[in-house]
Design an enzyme around this catalytic site. Structure first.
Site, PDB file in Angstrom:
ATOM      1  N   LYS A 126       0.582  -1.313   0.182  1.00 52.07           N
ATOM      2  CA  LYS A 126       0.034   0.116  -0.062  1.00 52.07           C
ATOM      3  C   LYS A 126       1.097   1.395   0.245  1.00 52.07           C
ATOM      4  O   LYS A 126       0.203   2.110  -0.377  1.00 52.07           O
ATOM      5  CB  LYS A 126      -0.916   0.377   1.053  1.00 52.07           C
ATOM      6  N   THR A 149      -3.786   5.445   4.112  1.00 57.65           N
ATOM      7  CA  THR A 149      -1.993   5.494   4.185  1.00 57.65           C
ATOM      8  C   THR A 149      -2.751   6.572   2.603  1.00 57.65           C
ATOM      9  O   THR A 149      -1.149   7.554   2.419  1.00 57.65           O
ATOM     10  CB  THR A 149      -1.338   4.238   3.793  1.00 57.65           C
TER      11      THR A 149
END
Length: 339
Positions: free
Chosen positions: A190, A247
């Site tokens: 990610k 994120t």
């Protein structure tokens, strides 16, 4: 009154410091290993870190130390070292890690071997019990007691239960998983997409565009992980979509910050220097592109981001290429194709 049980955090960066504080607040004595004696001295004297989690007081029951032998004395160790340093730091004392519980908190991949951090720990200490802690866990918010959930992943149920026991409290919830590989891959992959997300914000692209990229990122990272043996359902949980969302959307994310700086025209090295911390996504991008090509896995966002950062391509050109590609199915976790 019985003495407090001791646990250790190896690494005193943002996440390591936040977790050390959480453990101390839960009633444990915490050894926190750091390289820099000057930082250790400042924390002991002032109870604040000069570099990390600025403004957050470090609990009295957190004992910073540069003595690695002392730090690894407990039976439960949380490893919070940068991916490029993990093997280097732990190799000299590897034999002493056997039969301990080792929990990796590092979201990265070793460049030359494509080993995840838990796999390096397994190499170094074959008889240790290994786990991975991952999820949408911004360190500053943990330190400020924002409601947070995470995943402890291990094939060893005893380790999962122990980690849940020491970390769980009214603001921090710990779920268990036996898909260590999937959870760890989610945490590593990610970071790459967070860089691209930060770029879209800096360039003023729309919310539709960012939502599209994040959703396709989830499909792309799931496709890659399933090819390597992970459970696709893991990516619908905290370590997958949860971590990806926070994120890619938070300005507190180091990888997002790098992407935002790149979108403003800042050179890569300067962007990394500006945040003053390790942004794992840049290193992960390099090894992920090479691995996806070796395995012939379709990853247009990874290929495009690599071309942007290292080849001078514009983000708009990458998105245009995606938009003009042949339409594929929306949700297909096992397909080797698709945008």
């Amino acid at each position: 009154m019985s003495a407090k049980k001791t646990v250790a955090v190896i690494g005193g960066g943002n996440f390591g410091t936040a977790l050390a504080n959480l453990l101390a607040e839960n009633g444990y004595a915490v050894l926190m290993w750091m390289r820099d004696q000057e930082q250790v001295n400042i924390i002991r004297r002032e109870r604040y870190s000069p570099r990390y989690l600025k403004g957050v007081r470090i609990h009295e029951d957190v004992e910073p130390t540069t003595d690695l032998q002392q730090a690894i004395s407990p039976d439960l160790l949380f490893i919070a070292l940068p991916s490029v340093a993990l093997r280097e730091v732990l190799k000299p004392i590897a034999s002493q890690l056997n039969n301990k519980m080792l929990v990796s908190m590092t979201k990265g991949i070793e460049a030359n071997t494509f080993l995840l951090m838990s796999q390096i720990l397994q190499q170094l200490a074959p008889t240790a019990k290994i786990g991975v802690l991952s999820g949408p866990n911004l360190a500053k918010e943990i330190a400020e007691h924002a409601l947070t959930a995470t995943v402890i992943a291990s094939e060893d149920d005893t380790l999962c239960q122990r980690v849940q026991e020491v970390l769980h409290n009214k603001t921090f919830r710990v779920y268990a998983s036996n898909d260590r590989y999937g959870v760890e891959l989610g945490g590593a992959l990610k970071n790459v997409y967070a860089i691209m997300s930060g770029m879209t914000v800096a360039l003023g692209m729309g919310e539709n565009t960012r939502a599209m990229l994040i959703t396709r990122a989830l499909a792309e990272m799931t496709r890659f992980a399933v090819k390597l043996g992970a459970n696709p359902m893991t990516f619908l949980g905290l370590a997958g979509v949860g971590d990806l969302l926070v994120t890619c959307n938070s300005s507190k994310s180091r990888n997002y910050q790098v992407g935002y700086a790149l979108g403003q025209g800042t050179p890569l090295e300067e962007a990394i220097k500006q945040i003053g911390e390790v942004a794992e996504g840049v290193n992960t991008l390099k090894v992920l592109k090479a691995k996806s090509e070796d395995l012939d896995i379709y990853m247009p966002l990874v290929t495009g981001l690599y071309a942007i950062i290292f080849g001078g391509m514009k983000l708009g050109a990458v998105i245009e290429k995606l938009m003009t590609a042949e339409p594929k199915t929306d949700v297909d976790f096992i397909s080797a194709k698709g945008f």
